[in-house]
Design a protein around this motif. Structure first.
Motif, PDB file in Angstrom:
ATOM      1  N   GLY A 231      67.499  73.265  56.624  1.00 14.63           N
ATOM      2  CA  GLY A 231      68.979  72.827  56.946  1.00 14.63           C
ATOM      3  C   GLY A 231      68.904  73.208  58.453  1.00 14.63           C
ATOM      4  N   THR A 232      70.151  72.788  58.778  1.00 16.06           N
ATOM      5  CA  THR A 232      70.513  73.082  60.459  1.00 16.06           C
ATOM      6  C   THR A 232      70.498  74.578  60.543  1.00 16.06           C
ATOM      7  N   ALA A 233      71.203  75.319  59.446  1.00 17.22           N
ATOM      8  CA  ALA A 233      71.372  76.659  59.698  1.00 17.22           C
ATOM      9  C   ALA A 233      70.007  77.424  59.940  1.00 17.22           C
ATOM     10  N   GLY A 234      69.013  77.023  59.215  1.00 10.69           N
ATOM     11  CA  GLY A 234      67.570  77.425  59.339  1.00 10.69           C
ATOM     12  C   GLY A 234      67.302  77.358  60.561  1.00 10.69           C
ATOM     13  N   MET A 235      67.325  76.124  61.126  1.00 13.47           N
ATOM     14  CA  MET A 235      66.915  75.832  62.658  1.00 13.47           C
ATOM     15  C   MET A 235      67.732  76.669  63.578  1.00 13.47           C
ATOM     16  N   SER A 236      68.993  76.875  63.381  1.00 11.47           N
ATOM     17  CA  SER A 236      69.731  77.735  64.081  1.00 11.47           C
ATOM     18  C   SER A 236      68.998  79.309  64.343  1.00 11.47           C
TER      19      SER A 236
END
Length: 492
Positions: A231-236
């Motif tokens: 997810g985008t949380a992992g990317m952040s």
């Protein structure tokens, strides 16, 4: 009598608050830099490579193993996001470096905008950032040397001679040795140090390009599907981890008094170095993820040499060459960051906040010799005896705090001195520097409690030193004409 004492102490102002918030005039800082005893030998190319040398080091050789499990293939996007975050502060550094081309970097910028106490805190943060990070990189250098010895001759140094007491050893001799070697190079002069750094930066860029060339032979596009498995949380989260791989791009700002044309070249060098480093990071990340599925990074340190061994199977040649590049890369970081530490203390000493010994320049080499020896000796002892661990994380607080102050300084100087000469202007100000402050604040408060405790202890020591020495010996006590009580006058 009371009126006379007040004018002597604080020029036109009165009270303790005025002493703590007194500012140096931008004009005085520029004039002082123009008459510096340091030798002006660096052009835009050497200044750019100085920042690249300070940034491109241990991070890229080890960071993938920590960050890839957080983001998966989206780590490529994380590198870009972290680079954009760093860019906000880089643009602010570029404007202020062209406006105030001294050796003090963000310390001097804070002195001209936020006052003496905040400038001291900023300088003390930079001492933590530069000093401890040099020691940490020196420890990493020793580990890379051991890895190279194991790959080439099958032996390694015993822990008793290559690890500090807290890590099962007695003395980390390799870590201390590289600090002393960097000191010897720095004592020869800025020109010689710049030449040595240029050669080393060339080697480590060549090593990373070689890695990409070899890894791309095993490239599989399917390794990037799906791009955001966590997810985008992992990317952040990956971007937050990777941000610290960008620390060091501000190194050129500490060479303002050794640049041939600082107003023109410092902004260019800061931005060029960040763009070059970001491009290399993204290229290496694409090559590494294309050569080995991201799931295999889990549970391993996954240095680039391990990626070659596990996924490409190039025998012993490629990992050996890459390990040589890693040794050279960390040597370059030690040299350039140590250089920056010395120049910041030079500026603080000239302002009277630390003893004058740190600003004495050798007439032949143009090097602050005593400063270089004292700083290098302290860092060598730290690297040899102290297991850094969480203490090294405290450098992140120092860095982010300094970045935040630089962004604030741009906003304040735009209001106080709108007509002052600027060779570079941050685009979309004040939005851009406000975003820089916000990103830095977010990352500051995402750090752990232990890191904040270590930072608090360091700052307490610094404030005691300032109260006992700096506030009384500040040059603004003896020369109140250098003070700038109202910077709006400067733009009149």
């Amino acid at each position: 009598m009371e009126t006379v004492r007040t004018r002597t102490d604080v020029g036109q102002e009165s009270g303790w608050a005025a002493r703590l918030t007194r500012r140096q005039g931008v004009g005085a800082l520029v004039a002082e830099a123009a008459g510096s005893p340091l030798k002006r030998t660096m052009g835009v190319g050497q200044l750019t490579l100085l920042s690249v040398g300070a940034t491109l080091g241990t991070g890229i050789f080890v960071v993938l193993g920590e960050a890839v499990p957080e983001a998966g293939p989206a780590i490529v996007v994380s590198f870009v996001l972290a680079g954009v975050t760093a860019l906000f502060s880089a643009l602010s550094y570029a404007e202020l470096a062209g406006m105030i081309p001294g050796s003090g970097s963000s310390y001097s910028y804070a002195y001209a905008t936020l006052g003496e106490l905040v400038a001291w805190v900023c300088g003390w943060c930079l001492i933590l950032e530069y000093g401890v990070s040099v020691a940490a990189v020196a420890v990493g250098w020793g580990q890379y040397v051991n890895e190279l010895l194991d790959l080439t001759v099958g032996v390694t140094l015993p822990d008793s001679l290559s690890a500090p007491p807290g890590d099962g050893g007695v003395l980390n001799i390799p870590a201390a040795a590289i600090v002393v070697l960097a000191m010897v190079v720095l004592l020869r002069g800025a020109r010689e140090s710049a030449v040595a750094n240029t050669l080393m930066v060339g080697v480590k860029i060549a090593a990373l390009v070689m890695f990409c060339a070899v890894a791309f032979t095993a490239f599989r596009a399917g390794n990037f599907t799906p791009l955001f498995p966590l997810g985008t949380a992992g990317m952040s989260a990956g971007a937050a981890s990777l941000f610290f791989s960008y620390i060091g791009f501000d190194a050129a700002s500490t060479a303002g008094e050794e640049a041939k044309n600082p107003q023109r070249d410092l902004p260019r060098a800061i931005i060029l170095s960040l763009v070059l480093v970001t491009a290399l990071y993204v290229l290496v990340a694409v090559a590494a993820l294309g050569a080995m599925p991201w799931q295999k990074f889990e549970g391993t340190e996954a240095t680039l040499s391990q990626v070659l061994v596990q996924s490409v199977g190039g025998g012993s040649l490629w990992p050996i060459l890459l390990s040589i590049g890693a040794v050279v890369a960390t040597t370059s970081v030690v040299l350039t960051v140590q250089y920056g530490q010395i120049r910041i203390l030079f500026a603080m000493s000239r302002d009277g906040l630390v003893p004058p010994l740190f600003s004495k320049v050798h007439p032949t080499t143009g090097v602050p010799r005593a400063n270089t020896v004292i700083v290098s000796g302290f860092i060598a002892v730290l690297a040899a005896l102290v297991p850094l661990g969480a203490l090294a994380d405290a450098t992140s607080i120092g860095t982010l705090f300094a970045f935040m102050l630089v962004n604030l300084a741009v906003i304040l100087l735009r209001r106080r001195s709108p007509g002052a000469p600027r060779s570079f202007r941050v685009p979309f100000s004040p939005v851009t520097p406000i975003l820089g402050v916000g990103f830095c604040a977010y990352m500051l408060f995402s750090l752990g409690t232990d890191t904040w405790v270590a930072f608090g202890a360091w700052m307490a020591v610094g404030l005691v030193i300032y109260w006992l020495y700096g506030i009384k010996n500040s040059r603004l006590n003896q020369r109140p004409e250098l003070q700038e009580p109202d910077l709006t006058q400067e733009s009149a």
